[in-house]
Design a protein around this motif. Structure first.
Motif, PDB file in Angstrom:
ATOM      1  N   VAL A 109      -9.383  -0.381  -3.672  1.00 30.80           N
ATOM      2  CA  VAL A 109      -9.770  -1.184  -2.507  1.00 30.80           C
ATOM      3  C   VAL A 109      -8.885  -2.418  -2.356  1.00 30.80           C
ATOM      4  O   VAL A 109      -8.665  -2.899  -1.235  1.00 30.80           O
ATOM      5  CB  VAL A 109     -11.262  -1.583  -2.560  1.00 30.80           C
ATOM      6  CG1 VAL A 109     -12.143  -0.345  -2.533  1.00 30.80           C
ATOM      7  CG2 VAL A 109     -11.589  -2.460  -3.753  1.00 30.80           C
ATOM      8  N   GLU A 110      -8.336  -2.918  -3.459  1.00 36.23           N
ATOM      9  CA  GLU A 110      -7.467  -4.088  -3.357  1.00 36.23           C
ATOM     10  C   GLU A 110      -6.022  -3.724  -3.011  1.00 36.23           C
ATOM     11  O   GLU A 110      -5.209  -4.616  -2.770  1.00 36.23           O
ATOM     12  CB  GLU A 110      -7.510  -4.889  -4.658  1.00 36.23           C
ATOM     13  CG  GLU A 110      -8.851  -5.589  -4.879  1.00 36.23           C
ATOM     14  CD  GLU A 110      -8.862  -6.495  -6.098  1.00 36.23           C
ATOM     15  OE1 GLU A 110      -7.865  -6.473  -6.866  1.00 36.23           O
ATOM     16  OE2 GLU A 110      -9.856  -7.219  -6.285  1.00 36.23           O
ATOM     17  N   SER A 111      -5.711  -2.434  -2.973  1.00 37.57           N
ATOM     18  CA  SER A 111      -4.350  -2.029  -2.610  1.00 37.57           C
ATOM     19  C   SER A 111      -4.162  -1.926  -1.098  1.00 37.57           C
ATOM     20  O   SER A 111      -3.067  -1.610  -0.631  1.00 37.57           O
ATOM     21  CB  SER A 111      -3.999  -0.690  -3.268  1.00 37.57           C
ATOM     22  OG  SER A 111      -4.743   0.382  -2.713  1.00 37.57           O
ATOM     23  N   ARG A 112      -5.223  -2.169  -0.348  1.00 38.76           N
ATOM     24  CA  ARG A 112      -5.167  -2.181   1.111  1.00 38.76           C
ATOM     25  C   ARG A 112      -5.865  -3.448   1.614  1.00 38.76           C
ATOM     26  O   ARG A 112      -6.632  -4.064   0.871  1.00 38.76           O
ATOM     27  CB  ARG A 112      -5.856  -0.926   1.687  1.00 38.76           C
ATOM     28  CG  ARG A 112      -5.190   0.402   1.298  1.00 38.76           C
ATOM     29  CD  ARG A 112      -3.798   0.521   1.902  1.00 38.76           C
ATOM     30  NE  ARG A 112      -3.153   1.805   1.607  1.00 38.76           N
ATOM     31  CZ  ARG A 112      -2.335   2.017   0.581  1.00 38.76           C
ATOM     32  NH1 ARG A 112      -2.080   1.032  -0.283  1.00 38.76           N
ATOM     33  NH2 ARG A 112      -1.763   3.194   0.410  1.00 38.76           N
ATOM     34  N   PRO A 113      -5.612  -3.856   2.876  1.00 37.57           N
ATOM     35  CA  PRO A 113      -6.249  -5.080   3.391  1.00 37.57           C
ATOM     36  C   PRO A 113      -7.768  -5.037   3.193  1.00 37.57           C
ATOM     37  O   PRO A 113      -8.449  -4.152   3.721  1.00 37.57           O
ATOM     38  CB  PRO A 113      -5.863  -5.069   4.871  1.00 37.57           C
ATOM     39  CG  PRO A 113      -4.555  -4.337   4.904  1.00 37.57           C
ATOM     40  CD  PRO A 113      -4.682  -3.257   3.867  1.00 37.57           C
TER      41      PRO A 113
END
Length: 395
Positions: free
Chosen positions: A282-286
């Motif tokens: 989830v933190e690898s995308r906005p």
């Protein structure tokens, strides 16, 4: 005040938390030298644990008391009302003053319903706030409530100023009974808007439904879906637990509900390492544009097969808990074309599939299928040139 006879059973250093079991009289002695048994008291050791966690960048979820010391007449023979509406604020103020400069998240409750005891918890919250801020200022701290299995804090406290985020205990049952995605989504939609988290899902190595003879024990293939079902349905995070760790099971301790291994061995169970991959993903995308969106899926299935979806403006994640194939309704995110990836929740690795037009419908067949073969389909607006999903440190 710990769950397992914490008021009467001393810690390993021989210390108790209270004088004569009185919450208004914490057992505090002058000094804090661990080499001096008289000086180093129960609360000094709590200080040490919190300081050690904080030094490693870890916040501590601090539970002032287990619910058993509030909920007399709850039907549990061990429960009693040591904390009452008359003394809870005093105890809370002691804690708030002591830990106001520490990195803690305050968790009231403790595996009990709040019904009939709401005034006690409100007084405890008030006392903590006064201890932290010098006044009843709930903006100065972060606080929630841990209920018993199948319940949520929103039942009693959603509109209370002290409750910053809701907490569920979806518990230790089979997926078709807990349906965590339904419960999380319901609190996600409440107003006023507050974050929600599953504070106690099915733990790893736990007897499923407390009936090991009927359903066996859980393992990582059970715990992973709980994380993705919750986070993709609107939860702000997730809790991982292990049945041996919560009770700190060791050969010299009384086992509760059949722990399989000692706590130090349980620290290395597969699920404990896999839960971090949810965060990586989830933190690898906005992050802050992401919302739950089941309209991405033509057929979400149910029970242990449940498929859940979430998206941002320019990407989407779709989780298939047992690798069942599914059909995606495209056109829900930006871009004329989307790049598709498979993300593996078991090892945090991603593999690019192809780039396709962002329109119509498309069926996707997971790389493998069956119990434990869970997969996340990642769809990106191809023009954004995002890196591989889940890559640690990706922005």
């Amino acid at each position: 005040l710990a769950e397992l006879e914490g008021v009467d059973d001393p810690n390993p250093y021989g210390d108790l938390p209270l004088v004569n079991r009185d919450p208004t009289k914490p057992a505090v002695t002058p000094g804090a030298n661990p080499a001096d048994a008289k000086a180093y008291d129960y609360w000094d050791h709590v200080d040490y644990i919190i300081d050690q966690a904080n030094a490693r960048g870890i916040y501590v979820a601090l539970l002032p008391t287990w619910g058993r010391y509030v909920n007399a007449k709850s039907g549990n023979n061990h429960d009693e009302s040591l904390l009452t509406a008359a003394n809870a604020a005093t105890y809370g103020e002691f804690l708030g003053k002591r830990y106001r400069n520490k990195s803690v998240i305050w968790i009231l409750g403790g595996d009990r319903t709040a019904t009939g005891f709401e005034p006690v918890w409100r007084e405890l919250a008030k006392g903590i706030a006064i201890g932290v801020a010098g006044k009843e200022d709930y903006d100065a701290l972060l606080m929630s409530f841990h209920p018993r299995g199948g319940e949520t804090s929103s039942t009693w406290f959603h509109n209370d100023a002290w409750l910053d985020f809701n907490m569920h205990q979806t518990g230790h049952s089979r997926a078709e009974r807990t349906q965590s995605w339904v419960k999380i989504a319901k609190d996600y939609e409440r107003t006023p808007v507050k974050p929600v988290i599953d504070g106690e899902p099915l733990y790893e190595d736990h007897p499923v439904e407390f009936r090991a003879r009927d359903y066996g024990y859980s393992f990582d293939a059970h715990t992973r879906p709980r994380a993705y079902w919750s986070v993709f349905s609107g939860a702000c995070g997730h809790t991982y637990g292990n049945h041996s760790v919560w009770q700190m099971y060791a050969p010299n301790r009384r086992p509760i509900n059949g722990p399989l291994i000692t706590w130090d061995d349980a620290m290395h169970r597969p699920g404990s390492g896999q839960v971090q991959y949810v965060r990586w993903l989830v933190e690898s995308r906005p992050y802050f544009s992401r919302v739950p969106d089941q309209t991405l899926i033509a057929d979400a299935l149910d029970g242990a097969d449940r498929i859940v979806a979430t998206r941002g403006e320019d990407y989407a994640f779709i989780y298939s808990a047992q690798g069942r194939k599914f059909t995606v309704n495209l056109g829900k995110i930006s871009g004329s074309s989307v790049k598709a990836w498979w993300f593996n929740p078991r090892n945090g690795r991603a593999a690019e599939i192809e780039t396709i037009p962002n329109q119509g419908t498309r069926e996707f067949t997971c790389p493998s299928e069956g119990f434990g073969a869970d997969w996340v389909l990642v769809l990106d607006d191809a023009a954004k040139n995002f890196g591989p999903p889940g890559r640690k440190g990706a922005k």
